[in-house]
Design a protein around this motif. Structure first.
Motif, short mmCIF file in Angstrom:
data_model
loop_
_atom_site.label_atom_id
_atom_site.label_comp_id
_atom_site.label_asym_id
_atom_site.label_seq_id
_atom_site.Cartn_x
_atom_site.Cartn_y
_atom_site.Cartn_z
N ALA A 1 -6.61 14.73 4.68
CA ALA A 1 -6.56 14.98 3.21
C ALA A 1 -7.12 16.28 2.87
O ALA A 1 -8.14 17.02 3.48
CB ALA A 1 -7.26 14.10 2.36
N GLU A 2 -6.09 17.39 2.19
CA GLU A 2 -6.76 18.59 1.89
C GLU A 2 -7.94 18.71 0.88
O GLU A 2 -7.81 17.60 0.05
CB GLU A 2 -5.67 19.41 1.22
N ARG A 3 -8.85 19.39 1.11
CA ARG A 3 -9.81 19.54 0.15
C ARG A 3 -9.51 20.58 -1.06
O ARG A 3 -9.06 21.55 -0.74
CB ARG A 3 -11.22 20.12 0.83
N VAL A 4 -9.42 19.74 -2.38
CA VAL A 4 -9.00 20.73 -3.38
C VAL A 4 -9.92 20.60 -4.57
O VAL A 4 -9.70 20.03 -5.61
CB VAL A 4 -7.81 20.20 -3.85
N PRO B 1 8.45 31.22 -13.24
CA PRO B 1 7.78 30.21 -12.56
C PRO B 1 7.53 30.20 -11.08
O PRO B 1 8.37 30.79 -10.52
CB PRO B 1 8.69 28.94 -13.03
N ARG B 2 6.34 30.05 -10.71
CA ARG B 2 6.18 29.92 -9.18
C ARG B 2 5.48 28.83 -9.03
O ARG B 2 4.63 28.20 -9.50
CB ARG B 2 5.32 31.35 -8.96
N LEU B 3 5.27 28.72 -7.44
CA LEU B 3 4.63 27.51 -6.92
C LEU B 3 3.12 28.10 -6.31
O LEU B 3 3.34 28.96 -5.53
CB LEU B 3 5.19 26.96 -5.55
N TYR B 4 2.00 27.49 -6.59
CA TYR B 4 0.90 27.72 -5.82
C TYR B 4 0.16 26.56 -5.27
O TYR B 4 0.15 25.34 -5.77
CB TYR B 4 -0.25 28.30 -7.04
N ARG B 5 -0.19 26.69 -3.84
CA ARG B 5 -0.68 25.68 -3.15
C ARG B 5 -2.06 25.49 -3.79
O ARG B 5 -2.84 26.71 -3.49
CB ARG B 5 -0.57 25.91 -1.71
N VAL B 6 -2.53 24.41 -4.06
CA VAL B 6 -3.86 24.12 -4.59
C VAL B 6 -4.86 24.58 -3.84
O VAL B 6 -5.93 25.00 -4.18
CB VAL B 6 -3.80 22.73 -5.42
N VAL B 7 -4.75 24.04 -2.51
CA VAL B 7 -5.87 24.35 -1.50
C VAL B 7 -6.10 25.77 -1.23
O VAL B 7 -7.19 26.09 -0.60
CB VAL B 7 -5.31 23.80 -0.08
N ARG B 8 -5.20 26.56 -1.61
CA ARG B 8 -5.23 28.25 -1.52
C ARG B 8 -6.22 28.78 -2.68
O ARG B 8 -6.20 29.95 -2.57
CB ARG B 8 -4.06 29.12 -1.11
N VAL C 1 0.30 16.89 -0.39
CA VAL C 1 -0.19 18.36 -0.58
C VAL C 1 0.07 18.63 -2.00
O VAL C 1 1.18 18.38 -2.55
CB VAL C 1 0.53 19.15 -0.01
N TRP C 2 -0.96 19.16 -2.84
CA TRP C 2 -1.01 19.44 -4.12
C TRP C 2 -0.19 21.00 -4.53
O TRP C 2 -0.93 21.71 -3.74
CB TRP C 2 -2.15 19.35 -4.76
N VAL D 1 0.81 -1.17 -0.10
CA VAL D 1 0.07 0.10 0.10
C VAL D 1 0.84 1.28 0.14
O VAL D 1 1.79 1.40 0.75
CB VAL D 1 -1.10 0.11 1.08
N VAL D 2 0.78 2.12 -1.01
CA VAL D 2 1.40 3.38 -1.04
C VAL D 2 0.73 4.57 -0.74
O VAL D 2 -0.62 5.02 -1.20
CB VAL D 2 1.99 3.50 -2.42
N ASP D 3 0.90 4.96 0.43
CA ASP D 3 0.00 6.15 0.88
C ASP D 3 0.86 7.28 0.96
O ASP D 3 1.96 7.48 1.85
CB ASP D 3 -0.33 5.75 2.49
N PRO D 4 0.69 8.37 0.13
CA PRO D 4 1.61 9.51 0.18
C PRO D 4 1.32 10.70 1.20
O PRO D 4 2.07 11.46 1.34
CB PRO D 4 1.45 10.15 -1.16
N ARG D 5 0.15 10.40 2.24
CA ARG D 5 -0.03 11.45 3.33
C ARG D 5 0.78 11.24 4.43
O ARG D 5 0.93 9.97 4.91
CB ARG D 5 -1.44 11.56 3.34
N GLY D 6 1.21 12.08 5.23
CA GLY D 6 1.79 12.10 6.52
C GLY D 6 0.99 11.63 7.48
O GLY D 6 -0.30 11.68 7.65
N TRP D 7 1.33 11.19 8.75
CA TRP D 7 0.67 10.84 10.05
C TRP D 7 -0.01 12.15 10.60
O TRP D 7 0.45 13.17 10.45
CB TRP D 7 1.57 10.26 10.89
N LEU D 8 -1.19 11.95 11.08
CA LEU D 8 -1.68 13.13 12.03
C LEU D 8 -2.11 14.18 10.96
O LEU D 8 -2.03 15.31 11.46
CB LEU D 8 -1.06 13.44 12.99
N SER D 9 -2.44 13.96 9.87
CA SER D 9 -2.83 14.86 8.86
C SER D 9 -4.03 14.47 7.87
O SER D 9 -4.06 13.29 7.44
CB SER D 9 -1.56 15.40 7.99
#
Length: 321
Positions: free
Chosen positions: A135-138, A193-200, A182-183, A125-133
Motif C-alpha cells: 500500500a502506498e503511503r499517502v 483538468p489533470r491527474l496528480y498521483r497522491v503519493v507524489r 493507487v490514489w 472480501v473486496v481488496d482493491p490492491r494488486g498482488w505483490l504490491s
C-alpha cells in the motif's frame, strides 16, 4: 462520542438480540465495564433494556422493541453490505464510520433480510490492491479530501515522474480516484483538468478561497476521459522473450501491472521454453521485472533491453562477487 456509542450499542442489541457483554465490548472496542455503564444509561433514558446473569444470560432489549425503517430491498441490502470498499475507506480514515453506519442499518433491516446481509458482509472480501504490491503511503490524502469536500482551492508541492524536486502549484480540486490501490487527485490548472498521483504530493494546504468547478461536472465521466488519454499516449515497448515453461504463469502474473496491452495466450512449449511477445509501459519497467527471473527468462529483442539487463547483471556481480 458517548452518544454515538449508545446508538451503536442499541443497534447491536436490535440486530443480535440477547448478546453477551463480551461480544458487545469487542464490537464497540470498549471494555465490558463500559458496556454495562452504557446499558444503565440506556435504561435510564427509557430504553427497555436489561441484563441477565448466568450461562444463558446477557444483554437484551424487551421483545418487540425494534423498527424496520431502512426501505431497502433484500438485493439492495446484500449489495450494500458486500461491496463496502474497505481498503479505500481505510486510506480515507472512514472505515470506522462505515462499520458504525452498517451496524445501525443492520438493526433497521427487516428480520428476513438480516441473515443475507450478515452473510454477504462476512463472506466476501473486496481488496482493491494488486498482488505483490504494498500500500502506498499517502499522508496528504486527508488534506486533499478536505479540499474536495469543502470545495476549496488547494496548494500542493508536487513531484512529477522523474522529477527530483517538488514544484508548488495552486489547483482547483475536482475529485479523488482510487485505481487498483493507487490514489489520484483530479484537479484543474487554469480550467485544464489533470491527474496528480497522491503519493507524489510532498505538501498540501487548503486555501481559504472557493475552487472553480464546472457547473455540470461529472467526475466519473471526467476520470474515464483522463484514463483513456493516459492509456492512448503510452504505447509502450514491445519485448520478445523466452521463458521456462514452469515460469510462464508467474511471469504473466508479475508483469500484468506493467503491460500496456494484455498478454497473448502462451503457445505450446518447445524444449521446455515458451516464446512470448509482451508490450511493456516502458523499457525500465520491463528490465526491473524481468531481471528478477534471472536465467529463467531470456530477452531476444530489443537489443537495448538486452544491454540494460546485462548492465544490471554486471552491477549485481560486482556488488555480490
Amino acid at each position: 462520542m458517548r452518544a454515538d456509542r449508545l446508538l451503536s450499542l442499541l443497534s447491536l442489541l436490535q440486530a443480535y438480540g440477547r448478546t453477551s457483554a463480551r461480544r458487545l465490548a469487542a464490537e464497540l472496542e470498549v471494555s465490558e465495564r463500559t458496556v454495562y455503564r452504557d446499558i444503565e444509561a440506556l435504561s435510564a433514558a427509557g430504553v427497555p433494556v436489561y441484563t441477565e446473569r448466568g450461562r444463558n444470560g446477557g444483554c437484551a432489549l424487551v421483545p418487540g422493541y425494534r423498527t424496520d425503517v431502512s426501505g431497502l430491498t433484500a438485493d439492495e441490502a446484500r449489495a450494500l453490505f458486500t461491496f463496502t470498499g474497505r481498503g479505500t475507506l481505510a486510506d480515507l480514515g472512514l472505515d470506522g464510520e462505515l462499520r458504525a453506519a452498517l451496524r445501525k442499518l443492520l438493526a433497521r433491516l427487516p428480520e428476513p433480510q438480516r441473515p443475507q446481509a450478515i452473510r454477504a458482509r462476512d463472506t466476501v472480501v473486496v481488496d482493491p490492491r494488486g498482488w505483490l504490491s504494498e500500500a502506498e503511503r499517502v499522508p496528504w490524502l486527508r488534506v486533499l479530501q478536505d479540499a474536495v469536500y469543502q470545495g476549496k482551492r488547494l496548494r500542493i508541492d508536487y513531484r512529477g515522474s522523474g522529477t527530483p524536486t517538488a514544484v508548488a502549484r495552486t489547483v482547483d480540486p475536482y475529485g479523488l480516484v482510487a485505481k487498483a490501490g493507487v490514489w489520484y487527485l483530479i484537479a484543474a490548472v487554469h480550467g485544464e483538468p489533470r491527474l496528480y498521483r497522491v503519493v507524489r504530493v510532498a505538501d498540501a494546504a487548503v486555501l481559504d478561497e472557493p475552487a472553480v468547478r464546472p457547473a455540470e461536472l461529472d467526475v466519473e465521466a471526467l476520470w474515464e476521459s483522463l484514463r483513456r488519454r493516459v492509456e492512448e499516449r503510452r504505447p509502450g515497448g514491445a519485448v520478445s522473450l523466452r521463458v521456462q515453461a514452469t515460469e510462464v504463469d508467474r511471469l504473466l502474473r508479475v508483469c500484468r501491472s506493467q503491460l500496456s496491452l494484455p498478454a497473448p495466450v502462451p503457445g505450446p512449449p518447445v524444449a521446455g521454453w515458451v516464446t512470448l511477445e509482451l508490450v511493456f509501459v516502458a523499457e525500465p519497467a520491463a528490465a526491473a521485472v524481468l531481471a528478477g527471473f534471472g536465467q529463467r527468462v531470456e530477452v531476444t529483442a530489443p537489443e537495448s533491453l538486452r544491454t540494460r539487463l546485462g548492465d544490471i547483471g554486471a552491477a549485481l556481480v560486482a556488488r555480490y562477487a
